[in-house]
Design a protein around this motif. Structure first.
Motif, PDB file in Angstrom:
ATOM      1  N   ARG A  37       4.639  -7.296  -6.205  1.00 49.39           N
ATOM      2  CA  ARG A  37       3.575  -7.401  -5.196  1.00 49.39           C
ATOM      3  C   ARG A  37       3.685  -8.678  -4.375  1.00 49.39           C
ATOM      4  O   ARG A  37       2.988  -8.833  -3.385  1.00 49.39           O
ATOM      5  CB  ARG A  37       2.202  -7.338  -5.860  1.00 49.39           C
ATOM      6  CG  ARG A  37       1.907  -6.020  -6.497  1.00 49.39           C
ATOM      7  CD  ARG A  37       1.602  -5.009  -5.448  1.00 49.39           C
ATOM      8  NE  ARG A  37       1.235  -3.751  -6.085  1.00 49.39           N
ATOM      9  CZ  ARG A  37       1.066  -2.639  -5.416  1.00 49.39           C
ATOM     10  NH1 ARG A  37       1.214  -2.617  -4.121  1.00 49.39           N
ATOM     11  NH2 ARG A  37       0.762  -1.535  -6.048  1.00 49.39           N
ATOM     12  N   ALA A  38       4.550  -9.591  -4.791  1.00 48.27           N
ATOM     13  CA  ALA A  38       4.741 -10.824  -4.036  1.00 48.27           C
ATOM     14  C   ALA A  38       5.617 -10.613  -2.806  1.00 48.27           C
ATOM     15  O   ALA A  38       5.638 -11.442  -1.918  1.00 48.27           O
ATOM     16  CB  ALA A  38       5.365 -11.896  -4.927  1.00 48.27           C
ATOM     17  N   VAL A  39       6.333  -9.502  -2.753  1.00 48.21           N
ATOM     18  CA  VAL A  39       7.204  -9.203  -1.623  1.00 48.21           C
ATOM     19  C   VAL A  39       6.386  -8.475  -0.560  1.00 48.21           C
ATOM     20  O   VAL A  39       5.757  -7.460  -0.833  1.00 48.21           O
ATOM     21  CB  VAL A  39       8.404  -8.330  -2.063  1.00 48.21           C
ATOM     22  CG1 VAL A  39       9.260  -7.962  -0.870  1.00 48.21           C
ATOM     23  CG2 VAL A  39       9.224  -9.066  -3.107  1.00 48.21           C
ATOM     24  N   ALA A  40       6.395  -9.019   0.638  1.00 47.18           N
ATOM     25  CA  ALA A  40       5.602  -8.445   1.727  1.00 47.18           C
ATOM     26  C   ALA A  40       6.138  -7.087   2.135  1.00 47.18           C
ATOM     27  O   ALA A  40       7.334  -6.905   2.296  1.00 47.18           O
ATOM     28  CB  ALA A  40       5.606  -9.381   2.926  1.00 47.18           C
ATOM     29  N   GLU A  41       5.235  -6.140   2.278  1.00 44.70           N
ATOM     30  CA  GLU A  41       5.629  -4.809   2.727  1.00 44.70           C
ATOM     31  C   GLU A  41       5.591  -4.698   4.243  1.00 44.70           C
ATOM     32  O   GLU A  41       6.310  -3.918   4.831  1.00 44.70           O
ATOM     33  CB  GLU A  41       4.701  -3.761   2.111  1.00 44.70           C
ATOM     34  CG  GLU A  41       4.834  -3.666   0.612  1.00 44.70           C
ATOM     35  CD  GLU A  41       3.854  -2.671   0.012  1.00 44.70           C
ATOM     36  OE1 GLU A  41       3.207  -1.918   0.766  1.00 44.70           O
ATOM     37  OE2 GLU A  41       3.736  -2.655  -1.219  1.00 44.70           O
ATOM     38  N   TRP A  93       4.241 -16.760  -3.170  1.00 42.27           N
ATOM     39  CA  TRP A  93       3.230 -17.077  -4.172  1.00 42.27           C
ATOM     40  C   TRP A  93       3.363 -18.497  -4.701  1.00 42.27           C
ATOM     41  O   TRP A  93       2.405 -19.109  -5.123  1.00 42.27           O
ATOM     42  CB  TRP A  93       3.281 -16.078  -5.333  1.00 42.27           C
ATOM     43  CG  TRP A  93       4.581 -16.059  -6.080  1.00 42.27           C
ATOM     44  CD1 TRP A  93       5.634 -15.215  -5.850  1.00 42.27           C
ATOM     45  CD2 TRP A  93       4.981 -16.908  -7.151  1.00 42.27           C
ATOM     46  NE1 TRP A  93       6.667 -15.510  -6.708  1.00 42.27           N
ATOM     47  CE2 TRP A  93       6.294 -16.545  -7.525  1.00 42.27           C
ATOM     48  CE3 TRP A  93       4.374 -17.958  -7.844  1.00 42.27           C
ATOM     49  CZ2 TRP A  93       6.992 -17.172  -8.539  1.00 42.27           C
ATOM     50  CZ3 TRP A  93       5.079 -18.593  -8.860  1.00 42.27           C
ATOM     51  CH2 TRP A  93       6.368 -18.188  -9.197  1.00 42.27           C
ATOM     52  N   TYR A  94       4.564 -19.058  -4.676  1.00 43.56           N
ATOM     53  CA  TYR A  94       4.802 -20.391  -5.216  1.00 43.56           C
ATOM     54  C   TYR A  94       4.581 -21.505  -4.193  1.00 43.56           C
ATOM     55  O   TYR A  94       4.626 -22.683  -4.536  1.00 43.56           O
ATOM     56  CB  TYR A  94       6.216 -20.505  -5.797  1.00 43.56           C
ATOM     57  CG  TYR A  94       7.283 -20.075  -4.820  1.00 43.56           C
ATOM     58  CD1 TYR A  94       7.775 -20.944  -3.868  1.00 43.56           C
ATOM     59  CD2 TYR A  94       7.779 -18.776  -4.841  1.00 43.56           C
ATOM     60  CE1 TYR A  94       8.730 -20.550  -2.958  1.00 43.56           C
ATOM     61  CE2 TYR A  94       8.746 -18.366  -3.943  1.00 43.56           C
ATOM     62  CZ  TYR A  94       9.217 -19.256  -3.004  1.00 43.56           C
ATOM     63  OH  TYR A  94      10.158 -18.861  -2.111  1.00 43.56           O
ATOM     64  N   THR A 137       8.736 -13.478 -10.983  1.00 40.34           N
ATOM     65  CA  THR A 137       7.521 -13.241 -10.220  1.00 40.34           C
ATOM     66  C   THR A 137       6.379 -12.996 -11.194  1.00 40.34           C
ATOM     67  O   THR A 137       6.557 -12.307 -12.191  1.00 40.34           O
ATOM     68  CB  THR A 137       7.655 -12.038  -9.262  1.00 40.34           C
ATOM     69  OG1 THR A 137       6.409 -11.879  -8.568  1.00 40.34           O
ATOM     70  CG2 THR A 137       7.976 -10.753  -9.992  1.00 40.34           C
ATOM     71  N   PRO A 138       5.214 -13.559 -10.927  1.00 39.31           N
ATOM     72  CA  PRO A 138       4.056 -13.253 -11.756  1.00 39.31           C
ATOM     73  C   PRO A 138       3.338 -12.005 -11.266  1.00 39.31           C
ATOM     74  O   PRO A 138       2.318 -11.623 -11.806  1.00 39.31           O
ATOM     75  CB  PRO A 138       3.175 -14.491 -11.577  1.00 39.31           C
ATOM     76  CG  PRO A 138       3.473 -14.928 -10.182  1.00 39.31           C
ATOM     77  CD  PRO A 138       4.937 -14.621  -9.974  1.00 39.31           C
ATOM     78  N   LEU A 139       3.885 -11.367 -10.236  1.00 41.58           N
ATOM     79  CA  LEU A 139       3.181 -10.273  -9.572  1.00 41.58           C
ATOM     80  C   LEU A 139       3.888  -8.927  -9.687  1.00 41.58           C
ATOM     81  O   LEU A 139       3.755  -8.077  -8.813  1.00 41.58           O
ATOM     82  CB  LEU A 139       2.981 -10.634  -8.086  1.00 41.58           C
ATOM     83  CG  LEU A 139       2.141 -11.896  -7.861  1.00 41.58           C
ATOM     84  CD1 LEU A 139       2.205 -12.328  -6.409  1.00 41.58           C
ATOM     85  CD2 LEU A 139       0.720 -11.677  -8.300  1.00 41.58           C
TER      86      LEU A 139
END
Length: 120
Positions: free
Chosen positions: A32-36, A43-44, A109-111
């Motif tokens: 979910r951290a990667v922009a669609e 995020w960092y 990634t935490p997402l």
């Protein structure tokens, strides 16, 4: 992995395979951290820049974290903080640096979110 108390961090593919091995059908799994829909702030990023209040900048930036280590060391010497406080803050600093490095290289990634169901 050292600073964040996770000895073995599974990759997204390993998580999906473990779900399938357990009998789940993976319907969706993505970072979910990667922009669609175009660029976004990673995020960092808050752990790298001073785009916030002074207190947050001190906690979140590498230089600010170094200042906290020095202040904790002084507080230990004066007997205000218990011995070892600066070591804990140093560990947290290394952890923040590891999070950032993992995010920048794309290996952490935490997402990661998934949707899976158990057939039957």
């Amino acid at each position: 992995m050292h600073g964040i108390a996770l000895k073995d961090i599974a990759s997204m593919g390993e998580v999906n395979r473990a779900l399938e091995t357990a009998g789940f059908q993976v319907i969706e799994g993505k970072d979910r951290a990667v922009a669609e829909n175009g660029p976004t702030i990673p995020w960092y990023q808050p752990m790298l820049t001073q785009r916030s209040t002074l207190g947050n900048a001190l906690r979140r930036t590498p230089l600010g974290r170094k200042a906290f280590i020095g202040a904790a060391r002084l507080a230990e010497t004066l007997g205000i903080f218990p011995r070892g406080s600066a070591d804990v803050i140093r560990l947290m600093d290394r952890t923040a640096n590891a999070y950032v490095a993992g995010g920048q290289t794309g290996i952490f990634t935490p997402l990661y979110c998934f949707l899976a169901r158990k057939p039957g």
